[in-house]
Design a protein around this motif. Sequence first.
Motif, PDB file in Angstrom:
ATOM      1  N   SER A  48       1.064   3.653   1.593  1.00  0.00           N
ATOM      2  CA  SER A  48       2.481   3.362   1.378  1.00  0.00           C
ATOM      3  C   SER A  48       3.201   4.515   0.697  1.00  0.00           C
ATOM      4  CB  SER A  48       2.636   2.089   0.540  1.00  0.00           C
ATOM      5  OG  SER A  48       2.196   2.292  -0.795  1.00  0.00           O
ATOM      6  N   ALA A  49       2.446   5.391   0.050  1.00  0.00           N
ATOM      7  CA  ALA A  49       3.039   6.568  -0.595  1.00  0.00           C
ATOM      8  C   ALA A  49       2.854   7.821   0.253  1.00  0.00           C
ATOM      9  CB  ALA A  49       2.422   6.790  -1.973  1.00  0.00           C
ATOM     10  N   MET A  50       2.431   7.635   1.499  1.00  0.00           N
ATOM     11  CA  MET A  50       2.149   8.776   2.370  1.00  0.00           C
ATOM     12  C   MET A  50       2.883   8.647   3.692  1.00  0.00           C
ATOM     13  SD  MET A  50      -1.961   9.076   1.696  1.00  0.00           S
ATOM     14  CE  MET A  50      -2.615   9.047   0.023  1.00  0.00           C
ATOM     15  N   THR A  51       4.076   8.036   3.651  1.00  0.00           N
ATOM     16  CA  THR A  51       4.823   7.792   4.887  1.00  0.00           C
ATOM     17  C   THR A  51       5.796   8.921   5.215  1.00  0.00           C
ATOM     18  OG1 THR A  51       6.506   6.591   3.628  1.00  0.00           O
ATOM     19  CG2 THR A  51       4.702   5.301   4.561  1.00  0.00           C
ATOM     20  N   TYR A 109       1.751  -8.308   1.036  1.00  0.00           N
ATOM     21  CA  TYR A 109       1.907  -6.926   1.497  1.00  0.00           C
ATOM     22  C   TYR A 109       2.463  -6.838   2.914  1.00  0.00           C
ATOM     23  CZ  TYR A 109      -0.734  -5.438  -2.638  1.00  0.00           C
ATOM     24  OH  TYR A 109      -1.158  -5.202  -3.915  1.00  0.00           O
ATOM     25  N   PRO A 110       1.863  -7.561   3.888  1.00  0.00           N
ATOM     26  CA  PRO A 110       2.432  -7.461   5.242  1.00  0.00           C
ATOM     27  C   PRO A 110       3.856  -7.983   5.356  1.00  0.00           C
ATOM     28  CG  PRO A 110       0.662  -9.095   5.148  1.00  0.00           C
ATOM     29  CD  PRO A 110       0.604  -8.327   3.886  1.00  0.00           C
ATOM     30  N   PHE A 116      11.034  -5.007   4.088  1.00  0.00           N
ATOM     31  CA  PHE A 116      11.642  -3.889   3.365  1.00  0.00           C
ATOM     32  C   PHE A 116      11.167  -2.511   3.828  1.00  0.00           C
ATOM     33  CE2 PHE A 116      11.582  -7.520   0.416  1.00  0.00           C
ATOM     34  CZ  PHE A 116      12.928  -7.606   0.097  1.00  0.00           C
ATOM     35  N   GLY A 117      10.199  -2.450   4.747  1.00  0.00           N
ATOM     36  CA  GLY A 117       9.669  -1.164   5.192  1.00  0.00           C
ATOM     37  C   GLY A 117       8.306  -0.885   4.574  1.00  0.00           C
ATOM     38  N   HIS A 118       7.542  -0.015   5.234  1.00  0.00           N
ATOM     39  CA  HIS A 118       6.156   0.236   4.826  1.00  0.00           C
ATOM     40  C   HIS A 118       6.060   0.764   3.400  1.00  0.00           C
ATOM     41  CE1 HIS A 118       1.913   1.072   5.247  1.00  0.00           C
ATOM     42  NE2 HIS A 118       2.103   2.325   4.924  1.00  0.00           N
ATOM     43  N   GLU A 119       7.012   1.593   2.986  1.00  0.00           N
ATOM     44  CA  GLU A 119       6.945   2.165   1.642  1.00  0.00           C
ATOM     45  C   GLU A 119       7.088   1.103   0.565  1.00  0.00           C
ATOM     46  OE1 GLU A 119      11.203   2.194   2.989  1.00  0.00           O
ATOM     47  OE2 GLU A 119       9.287   2.826   3.847  1.00  0.00           O
ATOM     48  N   THR A 190      -3.863   5.560   6.697  1.00  0.00           N
ATOM     49  CA  THR A 190      -2.853   4.743   7.366  1.00  0.00           C
ATOM     50  C   THR A 190      -3.478   3.881   8.454  1.00  0.00           C
ATOM     51  OG1 THR A 190      -1.128   6.395   6.944  1.00  0.00           O
ATOM     52  CG2 THR A 190      -0.709   4.799   8.700  1.00  0.00           C
ATOM     53  N   MET A 191      -4.383   4.468   9.244  1.00  0.00           N
ATOM     54  CA  MET A 191      -5.031   3.719  10.315  1.00  0.00           C
ATOM     55  C   MET A 191      -5.901   2.591   9.765  1.00  0.00           C
ATOM     56  SD  MET A 191      -6.078   6.749  13.012  1.00  0.00           S
ATOM     57  CE  MET A 191      -6.684   5.583  14.221  1.00  0.00           C
ATOM     58  N   ILE A 192      -6.642   2.881   8.705  1.00  0.00           N
ATOM     59  CA  ILE A 192      -7.480   1.845   8.084  1.00  0.00           C
ATOM     60  C   ILE A 192      -6.601   0.774   7.453  1.00  0.00           C
ATOM     61  CG2 ILE A 192      -9.147   1.369   6.240  1.00  0.00           C
ATOM     62  CD1 ILE A 192     -10.258   4.207   6.735  1.00  0.00           C
ATOM     63  N   GLY A 193      -5.520   1.192   6.787  1.00  0.00           N
ATOM     64  CA  GLY A 193      -4.603   0.243   6.167  1.00  0.00           C
ATOM     65  C   GLY A 193      -3.951  -0.680   7.171  1.00  0.00           C
ATOM     66  N   ASN A 194      -3.712  -0.179   8.385  1.00  0.00           N
ATOM     67  CA  ASN A 194      -3.068  -0.993   9.416  1.00  0.00           C
ATOM     68  C   ASN A 194      -3.938  -2.167   9.872  1.00  0.00           C
ATOM     69  OD1 ASN A 194      -0.762   0.559   9.417  1.00  0.00           O
ATOM     70  ND2 ASN A 194      -1.379   1.828  11.150  1.00  0.00           N
TER      71      ASN A 194
END
Length: 303
Positions: A48-51, A109-110, A116-119, A190-194
Amino acid sequence: MITVMTTLVAIVIVGYVAGKLGYLGGDFDRRLSSVVINITCPALILSSAMTGTLPDRQYILPLLLISIVTYAILTAVAIWLPRLLTHKKADEGVIGFALMFGNVGFMGYPVVAAIFGHEAVFYAAVLNVVNTFAVFTVGTILITGKNEVESRHFQKKVLYSSPMISAYLTMLIVALEIDNIPEVVSQPLTMIGNITVPAALMIIGSSMSHLSLRTMLGNSSVYATTLMRLAVIPLAMYYLCGALGFSDLVVKINTVVIAMPVATYGTILCLRHEKDATLMTTITFITTLFSMLTIPLLVLFFL
């Protein structure tokens, strides 16, 4: 918003059908839950801090403060309100836990990301620091009826658990404004988080598939608790926190997090302390079911 919630409901239904067909359930669900909690959810928080656009670090302290205020108030609610919602003394602790703790990790979280957006997952993660702390202190007391918090266990399993560590690291990244993280790091995270969103929602659906119809229907105490958990408490905290001067975004995210169905940690704590988990499971199911309607209505109310 309708599209978002329809998508979430569809994934829950897939999990329900998969549970009925035997693809999900039992030991597989427990293992997948561990993967979500300990691997994919921390990756989601970090990503979320790497978008590309860092979340605003000015919200860190207000989010921590509003969370402390929120759970201080909810502690009082969890102690006193159950006396009005049930005639069974033995059920008061379970109902108190249900009123106090929402399913932030699995659904919060989802849903926050979708609205509000991924961030914004970062903001929910900051709120969840206090939530997680309270679950294993106040929550344990509510479930057991006495102070059985084990300090050593608490320190190892909560303060230094992978979701908490990822929240600390994410807050550090945002506070220091580190925005040049290599893609070789950010993209795998990001891929793992998804994986978190579909896996978590399918687990919820699978858990519902193993409940009997009688259990799923609940009773008057269950529905009164559901009304308080999903509507009355979130709206009350929305107006109260707004009156206390917190910023609009902080209040809205905090409200959405509070409006989640009952935390799955409730069932886990019941099983850990050898308490009957039937009532907790029923309230978790009913609140999860009705949240598919109440969350969109709540969001439409203040957006």
